[in-house]
Structure formats: C-alpha cells, structure tokens
Write an enzyme that holds these catalytic residues in place. Structure first.
Site, PDB file in Angstrom:
ATOM      1  N   GLY A  71       0.810  -1.212   0.000  1.00 38.43           N
ATOM      2  CA  GLY A  71       0.000   0.000   0.000  1.00 38.43           C
ATOM      3  C   GLY A  71       0.842   1.259   0.000  1.00 38.43           C
ATOM      4  N   THR A  72       1.938   1.232   0.747  1.00 39.05           N
ATOM      5  CA  THR A  72       2.800   2.412   0.830  1.00 39.05           C
ATOM      6  C   THR A  72       3.341   2.776  -0.547  1.00 39.05           C
ATOM      7  OG1 THR A  72       3.410   1.855   3.094  1.00 39.05           O
ATOM      8  CG2 THR A  72       4.912   3.313   1.890  1.00 39.05           C
ATOM      9  N   GLN A 179      -7.717  -0.172   3.534  1.00 44.66           N
ATOM     10  CA  GLN A 179      -8.565  -0.733   4.595  1.00 44.66           C
ATOM     11  C   GLN A 179      -9.883  -1.302   4.080  1.00 44.66           C
ATOM     12  OE1 GLN A 179      -8.033  -1.457   7.696  1.00 44.66           O
ATOM     13  NE2 GLN A 179      -6.012  -0.555   7.832  1.00 44.66           N
ATOM     14  N   SER A 199      -3.570  -3.318  -0.585  1.00 49.30           N
ATOM     15  CA  SER A 199      -2.449  -4.079  -0.030  1.00 49.30           C
ATOM     16  C   SER A 199      -2.929  -5.453   0.415  1.00 49.30           C
ATOM     17  CB  SER A 199      -1.866  -3.319   1.162  1.00 49.30           C
ATOM     18  OG  SER A 199      -0.844  -4.084   1.763  1.00 49.30           O
ATOM     19  N   HIS A 201      -1.763  -7.720   2.533  1.00 47.07           N
ATOM     20  CA  HIS A 201      -1.714  -8.210   3.923  1.00 47.07           C
ATOM     21  C   HIS A 201      -2.838  -7.668   4.805  1.00 47.07           C
ATOM     22  CE1 HIS A 201       0.184  -4.905   6.425  1.00 47.07           C
ATOM     23  NE2 HIS A 201       0.507  -4.453   5.228  1.00 47.07           N
ATOM     24  N   THR A 237      11.801  -7.711 -11.087  1.00 47.94           N
ATOM     25  CA  THR A 237      11.251  -9.052 -11.267  1.00 47.94           C
ATOM     26  C   THR A 237      10.015  -9.226 -10.393  1.00 47.94           C
ATOM     27  OG1 THR A 237      13.444  -9.908 -11.747  1.00 47.94           O
ATOM     28  CG2 THR A 237      11.777 -11.519 -11.074  1.00 47.94           C
ATOM     29  N   CYS A 325       3.182   6.578  23.828  1.00 52.81           N
ATOM     30  CA  CYS A 325       4.034   7.383  24.693  1.00 52.81           C
ATOM     31  C   CYS A 325       5.474   6.947  24.579  1.00 52.81           C
ATOM     32  CB  CYS A 325       3.571   7.286  26.142  1.00 52.81           C
ATOM     33  SG  CYS A 325       2.169   8.357  26.438  1.00 52.81           S
TER      34      CYS A 325
HETATM   35  C1  LIG Z   1      -1.643  -0.535   6.089  1.00 56.60           C
HETATM   36  C2  LIG Z   1      -2.000   0.696   5.386  1.00 56.60           C
HETATM   37  C3  LIG Z   1      -1.150   1.238   4.406  1.00 56.60           C
HETATM   38  C4  LIG Z   1       0.216   0.683   4.115  1.00 56.60           C
HETATM   39  O1  LIG Z   1       0.173  -0.517   3.382  1.00 56.60           O
HETATM   40  P1  LIG Z   1       1.478  -1.447   3.364  1.00 56.60           P
HETATM   41  O2  LIG Z   1       1.134  -2.538   2.418  1.00 56.60           O
HETATM   42  O3  LIG Z   1       1.647  -1.935   4.767  1.00 56.60           O
HETATM   43  O4  LIG Z   1       2.608  -0.618   2.894  1.00 56.60           O
HETATM   44  C5  LIG Z   1      -1.575   2.358   3.726  1.00 56.60           C
HETATM   45  N1  LIG Z   1      -2.766   2.922   3.983  1.00 56.60           N
HETATM   46  C6  LIG Z   1      -3.616   2.427   4.911  1.00 56.60           C
HETATM   47  C7  LIG Z   1      -4.933   3.087   5.135  1.00 56.60           C
HETATM   48  C8  LIG Z   1      -3.256   1.304   5.641  1.00 56.60           C
HETATM   49  O5  LIG Z   1      -4.089   0.835   6.571  1.00 56.60           O
END
Ligand SMILES: *Cc1c(COP(=O)(O)O)cnc(C)c1O
Length: 385
Positions: A71-72, A179, A199, A201, A237, A325
């Site tokens: 996702g990043t 999400q 993403s 995972h 790749t 914290c």
């Molecule tokens: C987890 C998350 C990401 C990042 O995705 P990754 O695959 O972990 O890099 C981006 N945006 C939201 C809203 C997420 O919950």
C-alpha cells in the site's frame, strides 16, 4: 494461553488457502515471469491469473492493475508518478488530515518539490465534507487524494461524491483503499476514482505485495526504472508467490464478502455497545454509522492507551492504540487530533479491529476483562484524582 487477535487493521494472518496457493511458486514453479521457457510461462500465467482476480474484486480491467510492494508504494506511485508525468495539470494538491502517513508524507514530499498542498480538515466523526473539498479546489489543482476508510477510527469517506467534485474541477482523484478492499464491495467505476491503492496483507494475503489501480486513460509514468515489468510502470522481477497470494486472497474475499461483512458488523456492534455500556467516561471515536466493518475505536478518559495495551496483552488480547508514549513523545495520533479530541482524551485511545477468525467468545473475553483493566488503571492514575 489462547491469543485473541484484534488488530486486523495493522495486518491479518495469511489465509491457509492463500499460503497453499503460494507454495508451488517458491518450490517447483520458481520461474521468472519474463523468461521465455516453460518455467517462465508457468510464472507468467500465474501472474496473469492473479491480476485477473485482483481486477475482478474491484471492478477494474486487467490492464488497469499495477502490482507494487504494498500500500505504501502504491500511494507513493499514485502521487509522485502522476504529478511527475502530468506537469501541466497544475501545481496544487489536496489531501485530508486523517490520511495514512504513506499519503501525508508523500504529499509533504511533493510540497518540498514546489507543489502547493491543502490538507482538508475533517468533522468530529472524521468525515471529509464535499463542501470542504469544493472550497479548496483551484483551477491549478492537479490531484486529490482522500482515503476510502480510516485505519485508526474506521470512518468511511463519501468517495463517490468527493471524486465527482474533483472531476468537476478537472482534478484527478486517488483513494487509499487499503482498509476497504476485501471488506466493502468496491467497484472502481461506480466509485468514479482514477487511482486506488490496495495491499494484500490487510485482506489475509502476504505482506510486501499490493497494487495500484490506474484507470485507463490516466497517464502515470514509471515509478521504478530498470526492467520493463508491469508495462514499464514498475520495474523489477515480479514477486510471483506474493502476487499469486494476493490474487487468491482477492478471490476468497470476493466469495465471502457478504458473509464476512455481516459477521464483522455483528461482532463489532456487540463489542462496541458492551464497552460503552459497561465503562463510564468512554466515547466512541470515528463515525457512528459509516464505519469500517469490524472496527471498534474508543477513548477512555483518565487512562493512557499504551497501559491498556500492555494489560490486554497479559490476557492474550492483541489490540492497538492511536496514542503512543514511546520515545517520550506524548502526542496522540494525527488522526485523533484531527477529529478535535482533547489531548487528555485522545491519550486513552483503544482500537480493536476484528477479523473473520474472531468469535463470539473472543468478544466475551474482552468484555469480561476490559472494565476491570480500565478501573484498575484509573485507580492508579494521577489524572483521576
Ligand atoms: C496498512 C496501510 C497502508 C500501508 O500498506 P502497506 O502494504 O503496509 O505498505 C496504507 N494505507 C492504509 C490506510 C493502511 O491501513
């Protein structure tokens, strides 16, 4: 001790069916999808089938999916590559105050490159209003990026409306749907978005693989340079086992979407009501109705989020908080602050995000131990006296 995992917005376990589908691509079918020979062709076919499954889950076309490392990266590619290859589209970008850092920090990066950035505020429920977007749009707005649902407080944004407003102002619309893909029924054409990040995972697939949907006709240049993979847009790749796992996860998510959604909504509702009814000085964070299925986020006055997590951990309950914290930083998350919560309230935040493997017994267990934990922490708290 049995572990009760309630942190699915952070990551999800890999579904055994997903794992099984991946194994052959680590063992016998280890080919490079770009190779001409038999093993290469097997890998290519697997990648194509997975692309079809991912596209199918969100109503996209086969060629509109670019696999990324997650996702990043998808968020980075959407923002950086779109702007870099559409220099004439304008020098202004719009995002919201509750975005994931993968969007917020990327927007700030582009700001350092000379773009002007508007960060939209949200309502106390975490909503970006159409009016706010409308008034921030300018003739030189190139891109609007607003997330589909928030990872901390679960609020679902009115994406269809927001995308339409962006388009009326000639801006391109990206949404971080990490999400929601697999949890909500998504059709990119119906939503009207130009780019969408996902993403694996977060939907019972493996880590390190995701995708960016890029609507046909939207020009997004190369993000990584080198090979010609992903039609040149993302060289390197292909992560064949990861892609296969992502495809399988999408297939399973589509098949079970209604069932899982109904289950999550029911469990989360009972958990949320149980917490709010049994513990005083507690408030729900995020939108009361337009919420991500399975997401419960609350703030307890007079306690500190990290202490709650540590106490829950002793009972094998794994959750998360919007305030940390650690390293001496006493700042609650940017999301909780954007909702307008006072520091002292935001500090006691707890996020419980349920998944398909959670049961009624898991919810019972949390409802059994949490009131005592909060009571004990409050008894020790200097804030309470
Ligand atoms: C987890 C998350 C990401 C990042 O995705 P990754 O695959 O972990 O890099 C981006 N945006 C939201 C809203 C997420 O919950």
């Amino acid at each position: 001790m049995k572990q009760i995992y309630m942190d699915h917005s952070a990551t999800t376990p890999v579904d055994p069916e997903v794992f099984n589908a991946m194994i052959p691509y680590y063992t016998d079918s280890y080919g490079n999808a770009s190779s001409i020979h038999a093993l290469g062709r097997i890998a290519r076919r697997a990648v194509d089938e997975a692309r079809e499954a991912v596209a199918n889950l969100i109503g996209a076309g086969f060629k509109e999916i670019v696999f990324t490392s997650g996702g990043t990266e998808a968020n980075n590619q959407a923002i950086i590559s779109y702007l870099n290859s559409n220099l004439k589209a304008g020098r202004h970008i719009i995002t919201s105050a509750v975005e994931h850092h993968a969007v917020l920090d990327t927007c700030h990066f582009m700001q350092k490159q000379g773009y002007e950035l508007t960060i939209l505020p949200v309502t106390p429920e975490g909503l970006v209003t159409p009016e706010a977007l409308q008034s921030a749009l300018r003739p030189d707005t190139a891109l609007v990026s607003i997330m589909h649902a928030n990872n901390e407080v679960g609020t679902i944004q009115p994406i269809k409306e927001l995308a339409a407003i962006a388009h009326a102002g000639n801006a391109v619309f990206h949404t971080d749907a990490v999400q929601t893909v697999g949890k909500l029924a998504i059709d990119v054409k119906e939503l009207g978005v130009d780019m969408l990040s996902a993403s694996a995972h977060k939907l019972y697939g493996p880590k390190g693989i995701g995708c960016l949907y890029i609507r046909k006709g939207i020009r997004v240049g190369n993000y990584l340079h080198g090979g010609e993979q992903e039609r040149g847009l993302r060289s390197g790749t292909e992560n064949v086992p990861g892609i296969v796992g992502f495809g399988k996860a999408c297939e399973l998510a589509k098949y079970d979407l209604q069932k899982n959604q109904a289950k999550l909504i029911k469990l989360a509702q009972r958990l949320q009501e149980g917490i709010l009814n049994s513990i005083s000085n507690t408030c729900l964070t995020g939108h009361p109705v337009n919420r991500l299925p399975g997401s419960v986020s609350v703030c307890f006055e007079y306690v500190e989020g990290e202490s709650i997590l540590l106490m829950l951990d002793r009972y094998g309950i794994l959750a998360s908080s919007g305030s940390a914290c650690t390293s001496g930083s006493l700042d609650p998350s940017h999301v909780l602050l954007a909702l307008g919560l006072q520091h002292k309230i935001a500090h006691g935040s707890l996020r419980l995000t349920l998944g398909k493997e959670n049961t009624d017994e898991d919810v019972n267990m949390v409802l059994e131990v949490l009131p005592g934990i909060i009571q004990n922490l409050r008894r020790m708290s200097p804030l309470c006296n």
